[in-house]
Write a protein that holds these residues in place. Structure first.
Motif, PDB file in Angstrom:
ATOM      1  N   ALA A  20       0.902  -1.317   0.079  1.00 12.31           N
ATOM      2  CA  ALA A  20       0.015   0.100  -0.190  1.00 12.31           C
ATOM      3  C   ALA A  20       0.797   1.206   0.145  1.00 12.31           C
ATOM      4  O   ALA A  20       2.015   1.223   0.515  1.00 12.31           O
ATOM      5  N   ILE A  21       0.445   2.322  -0.818  1.00  8.88           N
ATOM      6  CA  ILE A  21       1.235   3.602  -0.670  1.00  8.88           C
ATOM      7  C   ILE A  21       0.289   4.605   0.085  1.00  8.88           C
ATOM      8  O   ILE A  21      -0.905   4.929  -0.161  1.00  8.88           O
ATOM      9  N   THR A  22       1.165   5.236   1.001  1.00 12.77           N
ATOM     10  CA  THR A  22       0.296   6.241   2.029  1.00 12.77           C
ATOM     11  C   THR A  22       0.257   7.453   1.391  1.00 12.77           C
ATOM     12  O   THR A  22       0.832   7.842   0.350  1.00 12.77           O
ATOM     13  N   VAL A  26       2.528   9.403  -1.606  1.00 13.35           N
ATOM     14  CA  VAL A  26       1.643  10.060  -2.666  1.00 13.35           C
ATOM     15  C   VAL A  26       2.151  11.640  -2.930  1.00 13.35           C
ATOM     16  O   VAL A  26       2.539  12.063  -3.970  1.00 13.35           O
ATOM     17  N   LEU A  27       1.998  12.230  -1.741  1.00 15.32           N
ATOM     18  CA  LEU A  27       2.106  13.948  -1.677  1.00 15.32           C
ATOM     19  C   LEU A  27       3.713  13.937  -2.122  1.00 15.32           C
ATOM     20  O   LEU A  27       3.834  14.913  -2.734  1.00 15.32           O
ATOM     21  N   ALA A  28       4.568  13.153  -1.727  1.00 18.64           N
ATOM     22  CA  ALA A  28       6.072  13.531  -2.106  1.00 18.64           C
ATOM     23  C   ALA A  28       6.500  13.002  -3.328  1.00 18.64           C
ATOM     24  O   ALA A  28       7.606  13.026  -3.726  1.00 18.64           O
ATOM     25  N   HIS A  29       5.385  12.205  -4.027  1.00 20.64           N
ATOM     26  CA  HIS A  29       5.758  11.592  -5.193  1.00 20.64           C
ATOM     27  C   HIS A  29       6.715  10.556  -4.888  1.00 20.64           C
ATOM     28  O   HIS A  29       7.728  10.563  -6.007  1.00 20.64           O
ATOM     29  N   LEU A  38      -3.478   4.536  -8.291  1.00 18.41           N
ATOM     30  CA  LEU A  38      -3.916   5.394  -6.975  1.00 18.41           C
ATOM     31  C   LEU A  38      -5.386   5.622  -7.417  1.00 18.41           C
ATOM     32  O   LEU A  38      -5.679   5.805  -8.382  1.00 18.41           O
ATOM     33  N   HIS A  39      -6.134   5.617  -6.390  1.00 15.70           N
ATOM     34  CA  HIS A  39      -7.480   5.796  -6.551  1.00 15.70           C
ATOM     35  C   HIS A  39      -8.102   6.921  -5.544  1.00 15.70           C
ATOM     36  O   HIS A  39      -7.656   6.992  -4.428  1.00 15.70           O
ATOM     37  N   PHE A  40      -8.637   7.943  -6.147  1.00 15.74           N
ATOM     38  CA  PHE A  40      -9.011   9.285  -5.372  1.00 15.74           C
ATOM     39  C   PHE A  40     -10.353   9.530  -5.668  1.00 15.74           C
ATOM     40  O   PHE A  40     -11.258   9.160  -6.309  1.00 15.74           O
ATOM     41  N   TRP A  50      -3.017  17.902  -6.351  1.00 12.93           N
ATOM     42  CA  TRP A  50      -2.149  16.717  -6.403  1.00 12.93           C
ATOM     43  C   TRP A  50      -1.794  16.518  -7.992  1.00 12.93           C
ATOM     44  O   TRP A  50      -0.674  16.288  -8.457  1.00 12.93           O
ATOM     45  N   LEU A  51      -2.874  16.435  -8.550  1.00 13.65           N
ATOM     46  CA  LEU A  51      -2.789  15.975 -10.159  1.00 13.65           C
ATOM     47  C   LEU A  51      -1.909  17.234 -10.835  1.00 13.65           C
ATOM     48  O   LEU A  51      -1.465  16.933 -11.678  1.00 13.65           O
ATOM     49  N   ARG A  52      -2.356  18.348 -10.586  1.00 11.68           N
ATOM     50  CA  ARG A  52      -1.693  19.430 -11.338  1.00 11.68           C
ATOM     51  C   ARG A  52      -0.002  19.432 -10.767  1.00 11.68           C
ATOM     52  O   ARG A  52       0.782  19.696 -11.631  1.00 11.68           O
ATOM     53  N   GLU A  53       0.258  19.319  -9.544  1.00 13.63           N
ATOM     54  CA  GLU A  53       1.508  18.972  -9.253  1.00 13.63           C
ATOM     55  C   GLU A  53       2.401  17.646  -9.776  1.00 13.63           C
ATOM     56  O   GLU A  53       3.576  17.537  -9.909  1.00 13.63           O
ATOM     57  N   PHE A  54       1.419  16.552  -9.828  1.00 16.15           N
ATOM     58  CA  PHE A  54       2.191  15.497 -10.544  1.00 16.15           C
ATOM     59  C   PHE A  54       2.682  15.595 -11.879  1.00 16.15           C
ATOM     60  O   PHE A  54       3.691  15.129 -12.065  1.00 16.15           O
ATOM     61  N   GLY A  55       2.187  16.314 -12.781  1.00 17.83           N
ATOM     62  CA  GLY A  55       2.991  17.008 -13.888  1.00 17.83           C
ATOM     63  C   GLY A  55       2.580  16.101 -15.087  1.00 17.83           C
ATOM     64  O   GLY A  55       3.033  16.579 -16.400  1.00 17.83           O
ATOM     65  N   ARG A  56       1.906  14.820 -14.962  1.00 25.98           N
ATOM     66  CA  ARG A  56       2.145  14.027 -16.074  1.00 25.98           C
ATOM     67  C   ARG A  56       0.602  13.950 -16.994  1.00 25.98           C
ATOM     68  O   ARG A  56       0.337  13.430 -17.813  1.00 25.98           O
ATOM     69  N   LEU A  57      -0.262  14.739 -16.327  1.00 27.80           N
ATOM     70  CA  LEU A  57      -1.611  15.139 -17.011  1.00 27.80           C
ATOM     71  C   LEU A  57      -1.585  16.710 -17.351  1.00 27.80           C
ATOM     72  O   LEU A  57      -1.137  17.446 -16.549  1.00 27.80           O
ATOM     73  N   ASP A  58      -1.826  16.646 -18.829  1.00 27.04           N
ATOM     74  CA  ASP A  58      -2.205  18.084 -19.163  1.00 27.04           C
ATOM     75  C   ASP A  58      -3.810  18.627 -18.575  1.00 27.04           C
ATOM     76  O   ASP A  58      -4.592  17.506 -18.124  1.00 27.04           O
ATOM     77  N   GLU A  59      -4.039  19.694 -18.967  1.00 25.81           N
ATOM     78  CA  GLU A  59      -5.552  20.318 -18.273  1.00 25.81           C
ATOM     79  C   GLU A  59      -6.874  19.386 -18.853  1.00 25.81           C
ATOM     80  O   GLU A  59      -7.731  19.178 -18.081  1.00 25.81           O
TER      81      GLU A  59
END
Length: 323
Positions: A20-22, A26-29, A38-40, A50-59
């Motif tokens: 499991a990933i805490t 996840v916050l620290a990538h 990951l399930h949100f 978080w998704l914006r900070e993750f950087g792998r998804l565009d708008e």
């Protein structure tokens, strides 16, 4: 990131399989080696942040997995899959046709899913992962999720079909009034389910393209089988809807026939008593006295006259086959 925003996170493959990933990791990538899921809860603002900070998804990708109610679809690019799928709402106190929605962003080594309401198919997969028997690749996760979403529909569709059959049988034995609301509700359920399953079938068919690298041949074969099951369910819902519509028409015809029969009886009674009422009303005016009032047998003769008139009307109605 709050613990409510991340519902769960797991490593699906590699040396840390099933771990499991805490929320802190996840916050620290800080993700271990292997395929990550990951399930949100998309309704919480921390998810968007978080998704914006993750950087792998565009708008556009972010809006796709964070948007409200949308129709089922699957969109595949060279690198990722964006999908919106629906399943039955089996949460306590909810109507099954009030579908739950899961939104998916997936690449070869990373899967992000979001939801608003609890999805039991996801819960089953989580339990399998914790038991060490869960999926290990992105293709397996998506394939098993599609299978589980569709598998749960069989019981509800069968229940609706049995209820329609029950109404069809009872409608011929009992009054139509008590079944009209029930058959209308069953028809509404079938229509609502079909409205969501039709585009979901199209969404699953898109994934069977051999050029999609996220799925191997076994995944595509299982997706094809899932699509076949879904096609059958859609056909069953269409048949249920047609049977419900026919039953509704029969119930409405029965109600109209009952009403016509009652109006017919009332018309016959009115036709019989109309001349009788005219004669008795005419004699009751008493402007110049009742004819025959001084004769002792006048009342008896008048009653016999009314009886004869009634008998003559009945004979005439029978000759004309009015009853």
């Amino acid at each position: 990131m709050s613990t409510q925003s991340l519902i769960h996170g797991y490593v699906l493959s590699g040396p840390h399989k099933g771990q499991a990933i805490t929320p802190e990791r996840v916050l620290a990538h800080d993700f271990p080696e292997g395929t990550i899921w990951l399930h949100f809860d998309y309704t919480l603002p921390e998810t968007r942040q978080w998704l914006r900070e993750f950087g792998r998804l565009d708008e556009i990708d972010m809006e796709s997995i964070l948007s409200g109610e949308t129709r089922p679809r699957s969109h595949v690019t060279e690198e990722c899959l964006i999908a919106t799928w629906r399943g039955l709402n089996l949460n306590p106190g909810s109507d099954p046709e009030d579908m739950v929605t899961i939104r998916i962003w997936a690449v070869e080594d990373f899967i992000i899913t979001t939801r608003k309401r609890r999805i039991f198919s996801v819960e089953e997969m989580r339990q399998q992962i914790e038991a060490g028997t869960g999926p290990e690749t992105t293709g397996e996760v998506l394939t098993q999720l599609a299978e589980r979403l569709i598998k749960r529909m069989q019981a509800i569709i069968t229940e609706i079909e049995e209820s329609v059959s029950e109404v069809e049988e009872e409608a011929h034995l009992e009054g139509a009034q008590k079944h009209r609301a029930r058959i209308a509700d069953l028809r509404r359920q079938a229509t609502a389910l079909r409205r969501y399953l039709k585009p979901q079938l199209e969404a699953f068919n898109v994934l069977q393209d051999p050029s999609i690298v996220l799925f191997d041949d076994d995944d595509r074969a299982r997706l094809h089988e899932t699509s076949n099951h879904l096609t059958r369910y859609i056909e069953e819902l269409e048949a249920i809807r047609d049977r419900a519509a026919i039953t509704q028409e029969e119930l409405a015809a029965n109600v109209a026939e009952e009403l016509n029969n009652r109006m017919y009886v009332l018309s016959i009674v009115a036709a019989i008593f109309l001349p009788l009422g005219f004669l008795t009303g005419l004699l009751g005016v008493n402007v110049a006295g009742i004819p025959g009032a001084e004769y002792d047998l006048a009342f008896l003769l008048f009653c016999l006259l009314l009886g004869g008139l009634t008998a003559a009307q009945i004979v005439l109605f029978r000759i004309k086959r009015w009853f």
